[in-house]
Write a protein that holds these residues in place. Sequence first.
Motif, short mmCIF file in Angstrom:
data_model
loop_
_atom_site.label_atom_id
_atom_site.label_comp_id
_atom_site.label_asym_id
_atom_site.label_seq_id
_atom_site.Cartn_x
_atom_site.Cartn_y
_atom_site.Cartn_z
N LEU A 123 1.01 -1.07 0.01
CA LEU A 123 -0.11 -0.09 0.04
C LEU A 123 0.76 1.40 -0.01
CD1 LEU A 123 -2.92 1.10 0.19
CD2 LEU A 123 -2.60 1.25 2.68
N ASP A 124 1.77 1.23 0.92
CA ASP A 124 2.86 2.37 1.01
C ASP A 124 3.61 2.54 -0.39
OD1 ASP A 124 2.30 2.77 3.70
OD2 ASP A 124 3.92 1.80 4.44
N LEU A 125 3.90 1.26 -1.04
CA LEU A 125 4.64 1.56 -2.36
C LEU A 125 3.59 1.95 -3.43
CD1 LEU A 125 7.02 -1.52 -2.11
CD2 LEU A 125 7.68 1.00 -1.79
N GLY A 126 2.67 1.80 -3.37
CA GLY A 126 1.63 2.13 -4.32
C GLY A 126 1.29 3.67 -4.23
N ARG A 127 1.23 4.13 -2.91
CA ARG A 127 0.82 5.46 -2.82
C ARG A 127 2.15 6.28 -3.07
NH1 ARG A 127 -1.69 5.05 3.41
NH2 ARG A 127 -3.86 4.56 2.61
N ALA A 128 3.34 5.71 -2.78
CA ALA A 128 4.61 6.48 -3.15
C ALA A 128 4.58 6.47 -4.59
CB ALA A 128 5.75 5.67 -2.49
N GLU A 129 4.30 5.53 -5.42
CA GLU A 129 4.45 5.65 -6.78
C GLU A 129 3.53 6.50 -7.31
OE1 GLU A 129 3.86 2.67 -10.78
OE2 GLU A 129 3.11 1.94 -8.90
N ILE A 130 2.34 6.82 -6.99
CA ILE A 130 1.36 7.50 -7.40
C ILE A 130 1.49 8.99 -7.09
CG2 ILE A 130 -0.94 8.67 -7.16
CD1 ILE A 130 -1.79 5.56 -6.46
N ALA A 131 2.44 9.58 -5.95
CA ALA A 131 2.69 10.74 -5.55
C ALA A 131 4.06 10.89 -6.26
CB ALA A 131 3.42 10.65 -3.93
N GLN A 132 4.88 9.95 -6.75
CA GLN A 132 6.28 10.29 -7.55
C GLN A 132 5.56 10.73 -8.79
OE1 GLN A 132 8.09 6.79 -6.70
NE2 GLN A 132 10.03 7.85 -6.08
N ASN A 133 4.70 9.87 -9.55
CA ASN A 133 4.05 10.44 -10.70
C ASN A 133 3.60 11.79 -10.93
OD1 ASN A 133 4.77 8.09 -11.99
ND2 ASN A 133 3.05 6.92 -11.71
N ILE A 134 2.68 12.27 -9.73
CA ILE A 134 2.42 13.58 -9.83
C ILE A 134 3.40 14.69 -9.02
CG2 ILE A 134 0.09 12.76 -9.99
CD1 ILE A 134 -0.20 13.65 -7.01
N ALA A 148 5.37 11.18 -1.44
CA ALA A 148 6.34 10.21 -1.86
C ALA A 148 7.24 9.70 -0.83
CB ALA A 148 6.78 10.40 -3.21
N SER A 149 8.15 10.70 -0.24
CA SER A 149 9.04 10.47 0.49
C SER A 149 8.45 9.85 1.99
CB SER A 149 9.55 11.70 0.99
OG SER A 149 10.57 11.43 1.87
N GLU A 150 7.07 10.26 2.48
CA GLU A 150 6.62 9.82 3.61
C GLU A 150 6.31 8.31 3.40
OE1 GLU A 150 2.20 10.32 5.77
OE2 GLU A 150 3.23 12.05 5.07
N ASN A 151 5.71 7.94 2.22
CA ASN A 151 5.17 6.49 2.13
C ASN A 151 6.54 5.62 1.90
OD1 ASN A 151 2.22 6.16 1.80
ND2 ASN A 151 2.45 8.18 0.91
N LEU A 152 7.76 6.34 1.32
CA LEU A 152 8.71 5.56 0.88
C LEU A 152 9.55 5.30 2.33
CD1 LEU A 152 10.13 7.25 -2.23
CD2 LEU A 152 9.43 4.85 -1.92
N LEU A 153 9.46 6.14 3.12
CA LEU A 153 10.22 6.05 4.36
C LEU A 153 9.34 5.07 5.19
CD1 LEU A 153 11.22 9.81 5.47
CD2 LEU A 153 12.59 7.77 4.87
N HIS A 154 8.34 5.09 5.29
CA HIS A 154 7.24 3.77 6.02
C HIS A 154 7.47 2.75 5.45
CE1 HIS A 154 3.87 1.93 7.61
NE2 HIS A 154 4.21 2.54 8.80
N ALA A 155 7.67 2.36 4.10
CA ALA A 155 8.02 1.20 3.39
C ALA A 155 9.23 0.66 3.91
CB ALA A 155 8.14 1.30 2.03
N GLN A 156 10.38 1.44 3.92
CA GLN A 156 11.62 1.29 4.63
C GLN A 156 11.68 0.54 5.79
OE1 GLN A 156 13.54 5.07 2.71
NE2 GLN A 156 15.18 3.87 3.47
#
Length: 142
Positions: A37-48, A54-62
């Motif tokens: 879920l975090d990675l999907g959200r990060a991908e969407i955020a990166q695309n826009i 994006a960073s918040e979701n990538l950090l949580h994924a990490q």
Amino acid sequence: MSMMGGAQARRAQLNREAVLSATPVRLLTMLYDRLLLDLGRAEIAQNIEDWAVASENLLHAQAIVSELSTSLNVEAWEGGEGLFALYTYVSNALMSANIHRDVARTREAIALLEPLRQTWHEAAALLPAQSAARAGGEYGLA
């Protein structure tokens, strides 16, 4: 407390209760679900180009990958070392995705982790509850 705040607090309490009462295998599937879920959200955020989200979701994924990595007992089963290496690779990919704002690295992590998420869900569905708790312990999750 507002109506909205009360609903959010109740949802948070239910989530805490679900985690606390889950078997180790169920916890593992919950972690994978949240990770994807975090990675999907990060991908969407990166695309826009919403880099903060994006960073918040990538950090949580990490953080989730780190938890999966540190809770893994590599000696409990033959594939443990390979899975540990995959977690290390994905962790580095997520750092790179965040630092370099690289959506391709986020997509790569999704492509690597989604099959594992599906496999863990399939394995969990095959195990009776008592066996699931024991199996989770064998993989360093108890």
